[in-house]
Write a protein that holds these residues in place. Structure first.
Motif, PDB file in Angstrom:
ATOM      1  N   LEU A  49       0.869  -1.174   0.000  1.00 26.76           N
ATOM      2  CA  LEU A  49       0.000   0.000   0.000  1.00 26.76           C
ATOM      3  C   LEU A  49       0.906   1.223   0.000  1.00 26.76           C
ATOM      4  CD1 LEU A  49      -2.661   1.503   0.165  1.00 26.76           C
ATOM      5  CD2 LEU A  49      -2.644   1.164   2.648  1.00 26.76           C
ATOM      6  N   SER A  50       0.893   1.959  -1.104  1.00 33.64           N
ATOM      7  CA  SER A  50       1.821   3.067  -1.314  1.00 33.64           C
ATOM      8  C   SER A  50       1.064   4.393  -1.270  1.00 33.64           C
ATOM      9  CB  SER A  50       2.505   2.899  -2.675  1.00 33.64           C
ATOM     10  OG  SER A  50       3.437   3.912  -2.925  1.00 33.64           O
ATOM     11  N   THR A  51       1.548   5.327  -0.452  1.00 27.48           N
ATOM     12  CA  THR A  51       0.890   6.634  -0.358  1.00 27.48           C
ATOM     13  C   THR A  51       1.864   7.735  -0.744  1.00 27.48           C
ATOM     14  OG1 THR A  51       1.437   7.049   1.982  1.00 27.48           O
ATOM     15  CG2 THR A  51      -0.542   5.771   1.531  1.00 27.48           C
ATOM     16  N   GLY A  52       1.401   8.633  -1.616  1.00 28.27           N
ATOM     17  CA  GLY A  52       2.255   9.718  -2.066  1.00 28.27           C
ATOM     18  C   GLY A  52       1.626  11.067  -1.834  1.00 28.27           C
ATOM     19  N   MET A  53       2.050  12.045  -2.593  1.00 26.63           N
ATOM     20  CA  MET A  53       1.486  13.387  -2.504  1.00 26.63           C
ATOM     21  C   MET A  53       0.504  13.575  -3.648  1.00 26.63           C
ATOM     22  SD  MET A  53       3.389  17.109  -2.228  1.00 26.63           S
ATOM     23  CE  MET A  53       4.204  17.017  -3.816  1.00 26.63           C
ATOM     24  N   GLY A  54       1.026  13.605  -4.889  1.00 26.22           N
ATOM     25  CA  GLY A  54       0.181  13.754  -6.065  1.00 26.22           C
ATOM     26  C   GLY A  54       0.698  12.899  -7.196  1.00 26.22           C
ATOM     27  N   TRP A  55       0.297  13.230  -8.410  1.00 28.34           N
ATOM     28  CA  TRP A  55       0.719  12.487  -9.596  1.00 28.34           C
ATOM     29  C   TRP A  55       1.234  13.486 -10.607  1.00 28.34           C
ATOM     30  CZ3 TRP A  55       1.369   7.502  -9.212  1.00 28.34           C
ATOM     31  CH2 TRP A  55       1.609   6.741 -10.357  1.00 28.34           C
ATOM     32  N   PRO A  56       2.371  13.230 -11.252  1.00 28.68           N
ATOM     33  CA  PRO A  56       3.024  14.263 -12.077  1.00 28.68           C
ATOM     34  C   PRO A  56       2.211  14.740 -13.268  1.00 28.68           C
ATOM     35  CG  PRO A  56       4.107  12.134 -12.334  1.00 28.68           C
ATOM     36  CD  PRO A  56       3.162  11.999 -11.189  1.00 28.68           C
ATOM     37  N   SER A  57       1.269  13.932 -13.755  1.00 28.64           N
ATOM     38  CA  SER A  57       0.452  14.394 -14.881  1.00 28.64           C
ATOM     39  C   SER A  57      -0.426  15.566 -14.480  1.00 28.64           C
ATOM     40  CB  SER A  57      -0.423  13.254 -15.407  1.00 28.64           C
ATOM     41  OG  SER A  57      -1.328  12.808 -14.408  1.00 28.64           O
ATOM     42  N   ALA A  58      -0.755  15.663 -13.175  1.00 28.91           N
ATOM     43  CA  ALA A  58      -1.594  16.752 -12.683  1.00 28.91           C
ATOM     44  C   ALA A  58      -0.822  17.742 -11.822  1.00 28.91           C
ATOM     45  CB  ALA A  58      -2.763  16.182 -11.870  1.00 28.91           C
ATOM     46  N   GLN A  59       0.234  17.274 -11.175  1.00 29.09           N
ATOM     47  CA  GLN A  59       1.000  18.116 -10.249  1.00 29.09           C
ATOM     48  C   GLN A  59       2.481  17.802 -10.418  1.00 29.09           C
ATOM     49  OE1 GLN A  59      -0.204  17.573  -6.191  1.00 29.09           O
ATOM     50  NE2 GLN A  59       1.184  19.115  -5.388  1.00 29.09           N
ATOM     51  N   PRO A  60       3.168  18.480 -11.343  1.00 32.64           N
ATOM     52  CA  PRO A  60       4.574  18.174 -11.617  1.00 32.64           C
ATOM     53  C   PRO A  60       5.454  18.422 -10.396  1.00 32.64           C
ATOM     54  CG  PRO A  60       3.626  19.560 -13.333  1.00 32.64           C
ATOM     55  CD  PRO A  60       2.659  19.564 -12.192  1.00 32.64           C
ATOM     56  N   GLY A  61       6.591  17.760 -10.375  1.00 32.56           N
ATOM     57  CA  GLY A  61       7.552  17.938  -9.285  1.00 32.56           C
ATOM     58  C   GLY A  61       8.361  16.675  -9.085  1.00 32.56           C
ATOM     59  N   GLY A  62       9.531  16.847  -8.459  1.00 28.32           N
ATOM     60  CA  GLY A  62      10.437  15.718  -8.282  1.00 28.32           C
ATOM     61  C   GLY A  62       9.844  14.604  -7.448  1.00 28.32           C
ATOM     62  N   LEU A  63       9.176  14.940  -6.336  1.00 25.62           N
ATOM     63  CA  LEU A  63       8.601  13.914  -5.473  1.00 25.62           C
ATOM     64  C   LEU A  63       7.570  13.100  -6.232  1.00 25.62           C
ATOM     65  CD1 LEU A  63       7.376  14.449  -1.794  1.00 25.62           C
ATOM     66  CD2 LEU A  63       6.172  12.972  -3.377  1.00 25.62           C
ATOM     67  N   ASN A  64       6.666  13.770  -6.952  1.00 25.75           N
ATOM     68  CA  ASN A  64       5.614  13.063  -7.670  1.00 25.75           C
ATOM     69  C   ASN A  64       6.162  12.228  -8.819  1.00 25.75           C
ATOM     70  OD1 ASN A  64       3.713  14.155  -5.953  1.00 25.75           O
ATOM     71  ND2 ASN A  64       3.240  15.870  -7.300  1.00 25.75           N
ATOM     72  N   THR A  65       7.191  12.748  -9.486  1.00 23.65           N
ATOM     73  CA  THR A  65       7.819  11.978 -10.566  1.00 23.65           C
ATOM     74  C   THR A  65       8.475  10.722 -10.014  1.00 23.65           C
ATOM     75  OG1 THR A  65       8.207  13.988 -11.856  1.00 23.65           O
ATOM     76  CG2 THR A  65       9.538  12.052 -12.404  1.00 23.65           C
ATOM     77  N   TYR A  66       9.196  10.864  -8.900  1.00 25.49           N
ATOM     78  CA  TYR A  66       9.803   9.696  -8.249  1.00 25.49           C
ATOM     79  C   TYR A  66       8.721   8.692  -7.861  1.00 25.49           C
ATOM     80  CZ  TYR A  66      12.394   6.887  -4.872  1.00 25.49           C
ATOM     81  OH  TYR A  66      12.964   5.832  -4.194  1.00 25.49           O
ATOM     82  N   PHE A  67       7.652   9.180  -7.231  1.00 22.72           N
ATOM     83  CA  PHE A  67       6.580   8.309  -6.759  1.00 22.72           C
ATOM     84  C   PHE A  67       5.973   7.517  -7.918  1.00 22.72           C
ATOM     85  CE2 PHE A  67       2.065   7.761  -5.393  1.00 22.72           C
ATOM     86  CZ  PHE A  67       2.296   6.979  -4.268  1.00 22.72           C
TER      87      PHE A  67
END
Length: 423
Positions: free
Chosen positions: A10-28
């Motif tokens: 079960l993986s929880t992140g911040m957002g998704w890069p297609s809607a919210q770009p950024g390094g964390l979301n891209t990594y996730f």
């Protein structure tokens, strides 16, 4: 392809890069895609719009980003609890402290181990971008939220030695709990192009011009003001060079004002936000990539992306970029992070382009050290170690809450908080 010994993650992140770009979301996005090749993985995010997801990947959008942070946090907690009560979960894998607190607590109540990836000190990032009493209070609240989340983790993954030190020294996490696993580049997408001349023509880069590229969020810690100060000196010394600066953020007007003040309009092109689908073209068109970070550069995702595309990178000796380039070409590191250091390094390097590493050398270094297949194997190894240790300490008792307790109001709350599940 998933095997019998696959894990249920079960993986929880911040957002998704297609809607919210950024390094964390891209990594996730990329680590989840890689892990899902061999494991049963479900990811939870908060997004303003439907994430664009690879076929077969289970991503549930649990809350709109327009909601207050407290409501988003509760949505993560409720949905994670519902999932853990209705199916087996071997490990919770979290990536953003504010959304992790409730999820980790629910996992602990069920004896499910928790692994957190530390993408940087969230409270310090907030602190660097403001001032005043209200901002200080906001920083304190953020730090308390982080500290609470990290108390529930069985192990941590960091992307660099720099962030291992920060996690240990500022958050009192024992070194024995921290594992360094660098990030990676999408090597299938970011690679040298045989159509480079055509791409440069399409992007209006004149023949014979040396294009120096940077793609950054327009905030103070990214070093863009220092880069413009440095480029003023570069423009005096090195003809036929142009700085391409992509990104959006609160420094936009200040950067534009400084470019005008220095009369650099013909030597600096502000690209604005570069959409994800255009990133590869800009990497492939560039002669040199520059990363002028001033603080909190946890890994250097854009550094390895540019190198995968065959572009040499120069960077300040900050965080993960220092570690990446020291292993590859230490001479590509600036002496420091001041505008004078950046100017001196760029002028020296642009006068000696024959000394730059080749596109093949840049890409080979990434293929040997920074691929998502390599990262996912290391992360899986950490999961299995944590799960084994957890079983030794606690046995197999998951101690789930009785589902009957969740019938009625709570279960309805979970369903109403979820406005889309995309596979």
């Amino acid at each position: 392809m998933q095997f019998n010994n696959s894990l249920r993650i079960l993986s929880t992140g911040m957002g998704w890069p297609s809607a919210q770009p950024g390094g964390l979301n891209t990594y996730f996005k990329h680590i989840n895609e890689a892990l899902a090749e061999d494991h049963n993985l479900q990811a939870l995010v908060s997004s303003a719009e439907k994430p664009v997801v690879k076929e077969g990947l289970q991503v549930t959008n649990v809350a709109k980003t327009q909601l207050k942070l407290s409501k988003r946090r509760e949505a993560f907690r409720q949905h994670a609890a519902w999932l853990m009560d209705n199916q087996e979960v071997d490990v919770v894998y979290s990536h953003f402290a504010p959304y992790s607190v409730g999820v980790a607590l629910e996992a602990k109540e069920r004896n499910i181990p928790v692994v957190m990836t530390f993408h940087g000190p969230w409270s310090e990032e907030i602190k660097l971008e403001g001032s005043g009493l209200k901002h200080w209070i906001k920083t304190i609240i953020a730090k308390n939220m982080e500290m609470k989340a990290y108390r529930y983790a069985d192990a941590f993954i960091v992307l660099s030695e720099t962030f291992r030190s920060i996690l240990h020294e500022q958050y009192q996490v024992p070194l024995s709990k921290i594992h360094i696993v660098p990030g990676a580049a999408d090597i299938d997408r970011f690679k040298p192009s045989a159509q480079r001349a055509a791409i440069r023509e399409r992007l209006h880069i004149p023949e014979g011009t040396t294009a120096v590229l940077t793609l950054r969020r327009l905030v103070n810690r990214m070093g863009l003001l220092q880069l413009i100060d440095a480029w003023r000196e570069v423009a005096k010394e090195i003809p036929n060079t142009v700085l391409l600066l992509g990104g959006k953020g609160p420094l936009k007007e200040e950067l534009e004002s400084k470019i005008k003040e220095y009369d650099l309009q013909s030597r600096v092109r502000m690209l604005g936000y570069v959409p994800d689908h255009e990133l590869a073209d800009y990497y492939q068109a560039a002669d040199l990539f520059v990363v002028p970070s001033q603080a909190l550069e946890g890994f250097g995702l854009i550094t390895v992306e540019a190198m995968a595309a065959g572009v040499p990178v120069m960077a300040t000796p900050v965080g993960g970029n220092r570690e990446i380039l020291q292993k590859f070409r230490p001479d590509l590191l600036f002496a420091g992070k001041s505008s004078a250091d950046i100017a001196d390094g760029l002028i020296r390097s642009l006068r000696q382009k024959e000394s730059w590493p080749t596109a093949e050398q840049c890409r080979i270094h990434v293929l040997e050290h920074y691929t998502w297949a390599r990262v996912s194997r290391q992360v899986e190894g950490i999961f299995r170690s944590v799960i084994d240790n957890h079983l030794i300490a606690y046995g197999r008792n998951r101690n789930p809450r009785v589902l009957a307790e969740r019938k009625g109001g709570h279960e309805k709350d979970v369903e109403s908080s979820v406005f889309g599940s995309y596979r």
